[in-house]
Motif scaffolding. Structure first.
Motif, PDB file in Angstrom:
ATOM      1  N   GLN A 123       0.833  -1.207   0.000  1.00  0.00           N
ATOM      2  CA  GLN A 123       0.000   0.000   0.000  1.00  0.00           C
ATOM      3  C   GLN A 123       0.866   1.255   0.000  1.00  0.00           C
ATOM      4  N   PHE A 127       1.624   4.008  -2.980  1.00  0.00           N
ATOM      5  CA  PHE A 127       1.351   5.421  -2.698  1.00  0.00           C
ATOM      6  C   PHE A 127       2.509   6.297  -3.160  1.00  0.00           C
ATOM      7  N   TYR A 278      -4.464   0.514  -1.278  1.00  0.00           N
ATOM      8  CA  TYR A 278      -3.991   1.819  -1.748  1.00  0.00           C
ATOM      9  C   TYR A 278      -5.162   2.707  -2.152  1.00  0.00           C
TER      10      TYR A 278
END
Length: 537
Positions: A123, A127, A278
């Motif tokens: 995640q 990002f 995400y």
């Protein structure tokens, strides 16, 4: 521009060589101070760029072309994507593809803030490499493509401020912005070339026993620079485009091979779960900024990773943005934004799912303490993982050499496209700079890297990286102003140009009969003038 930019580069190089420790300490302290005191501005500005990019893609300005209404793209969609991806961050995916997810897996902050540490690691990786960096590139690339090809202004960042400051873009304000762009581009590329050379040398040492020394690294830089010089002199169509397409196929082959020999179900799980987490937490992560007084662990993680990346992407935006603008003549705003925002992020999800997912799997279930990927330098991570595969030694050596080849070609494509951007900046914004300058800047990039490696090693390169990242703060301010300047110019567009082409009145003139610019030719665009005019001349 040429002489001032050259002088600035040489001054910083001399300081970095003469007092590498003091220079490194000062540059790192400056970067940390910016992160602690202005990290909030990075957070807000990058989020604003993403919102604006999506709005432009979906809004009424999406049908406006980067050029006259009758212009058409210069390159095929596949070649265009290959160039934007390899110039944008392709080399970063190879360099950090295995290492960063493993680092996040070992982070106490990630473990305590996410329910699943493995998915949380993916995640945060997505990002840092997903929508936000490409949104930063889109704002500058779209603005330059619009003002250069549609309004006839030079291909330089200052041109995007024309609606706000007019002809003062040709004065000291415009020159200062362009010098910042040269600084961030050249030193950012030199840093990446140096750190990447260490990765190439490590791979060659693992595969065929070539010693890991400064001499070998210097020879690698000479080789990469030589090919980059040939490519940038040959031009975009004959040089950069061909190398980018070749590189994309090589990277795809490496990705497929890694998927076939790795833990397939685990990799697929990392792709979907990581991407889902995400997207689900995108808003919260985009606006998350904490101070050390609030949450020391969160603040340290943000400053070490997120704020550093935002500054790094912004400092690279002149290079990537200008190159994207240069190869996007004739595309509509909707095509430009959707292709630049969605396609690379999709590839990043797959890439990190395969390489990062495999690295996470081995760190969790195969490697012992002390020998995990998170204990190694980024340059060693990929090869450490490859050597752990249960395959014959000959096949492992072949896979390592294949990885080294992909890394090398990625660096060549980044070097030649970056050199072309510096050439344009120091040649008055001409999209077709003279060949002598192309050779000079491409060579200078290699020379800077060799000198820093020989004198200061990795510490000098990291200090230069910190200095380049520090330029992200002033350029973030410039990008925000550029965004409002673009919106002001778009509001003055003819409403007919905003209509889908099939719905436009047949009697409406669509602009001059233009064709895609070839290397060495000038694009016929509207002369600089009053941007408030709504007619296509």
């Amino acid at each position: 521009m040429f002489f001032i930019s050259g002088a600035v580069v040489l001054i910083f190089l001399a300081v970095g060589v003469a007092i590498p420790e003091q220079f490194g300490e000062a540059a790192t302290n400056t970067r940390n101070w910016i992160g602690e005191n202005f990290g909030w501005f990075y957070v807000l500005s990058t989020t604003f760029f993403l919102i604006l990019a999506v709005a432009l893609m979906l809004g009424r300005y999406g049908n406006i072309r980067l050029g006259p209404d009758s212009s058409r793209p210069e390159f095929s969609t596949f070649a265009w994507f290959a160039m934007l991806f390899t110039a944008g961050m392709g080399i970063g995916l190879v360099f950090f593809g295995v290492a960063e997810p493993a680092y996040h897996l070992a982070s106490d902050y990630v473990r305590t803030t996410t329910g699943d540490p493995a998915a949380g690691a993916m995640q945060f990786t997505l990002f840092h490499w997903g929508f936000h960096p490409w949104a930063v590139y889109i704002i500058l690339g779209l603005s330059l493509g619009y003002f250069c090809f549609r309004k006839g202004l030079p291909m330089r960042p200052a041109s995007a401020l024309y609606p706000l400051i007019g002809n003062r873009i040709y004065g000291w304000i415009g020159n200062l912005i362009d010098i910042l762009a040269v600084f961030g581009t050249l030193f950012g590329l030199a840093t990446s070339l140096g750190l990447g050379t260490m990765q190439v040398n490590t791979g060659l040492s693992e595969a065929i026993g070539i010693p890991n020394t400064s001499l070998v690294q210097s020879l690698i830089i000479v080789l990469i620079t030589s090919v980059a010089v040939v490519s940038v002199v040959a031009g975009i169509d004959k040089g950069i485009r061909r190398l980018s397409v070749i590189n994309l196929w090589l990277a795809a082959a490496l990705l497929l091979f890694m998927f076939l020999i790795g833990p397939k179900l685990w990799m697929l799980s990392m792709m979907f779960t990581g991407a889902g987490d995400y997207m689900q937490n995108l808003v919260q992560m985009s606006l998350n900024f904490v101070t050390p007084q609030g949450n020391a662990a969160a603040a340290e993680f943000a400053n070490t990773w997120t704020i550093f990346y935002w500054g790094w992407w912004i400092s690279w935006s002149p290079f990537v943005g200008m190159f994207l603008a240069r190869i996007s003549y004739g595309r509509t705003i909707r095509q430009f934004v959707s292709g630049t925002l969605l396609a690379p992020v999709g590839v990043s999800v797959v890439w990190f799912g395969v390489f990062g997912g495999t690295g996470i799997f081995y760190d969790m279930f195969r490697f012992e303490e002390g020998g995990k990927i998170s204990d190694l330098a980024s340059a060693e991570a990929t090869f450490h993982l490859i050597k752990a595969f249960p395959l014959p030694t000959a096949i492992l050596s072949l896979l390592i050499l294949m990885t080294v080849t992909v890394v090398t070609v990625f660096f060549i494509t980044s070097s030649d496209s970056g050199s072309l951007v510096v050439d344009m900046l120091t040649n008055g914004g001409d999209p077709h700079p003279v060949r002598v300058q192309r050779i000079f800047w491409a060579t200078m990039e290699g020379v800077i890297t060799i000198v820093l490696l020989l004198i200061g090693g990795a510490a000098a390169l990291e200090a230069l990286q910190a200095a380049a990242v520090s330029t992200g703060l002033p350029f973030a301010v410039v990008l925000v102003i550029i965004a409002f300047s673009l919106l002001k110019a778009l509001r003055s567009e003819d409403p007919i140009s905003m209509m889908p082409e099939g719905f436009r009145p047949p009697s409406t003139p669509s602009g001059p009969d233009t064709r895609a610019a070839k290397e060495g030719e000038r694009v016929h665009v509207t002369a600089p003038g009053d941007l408030d005019k709504s007619t296509n001349e």
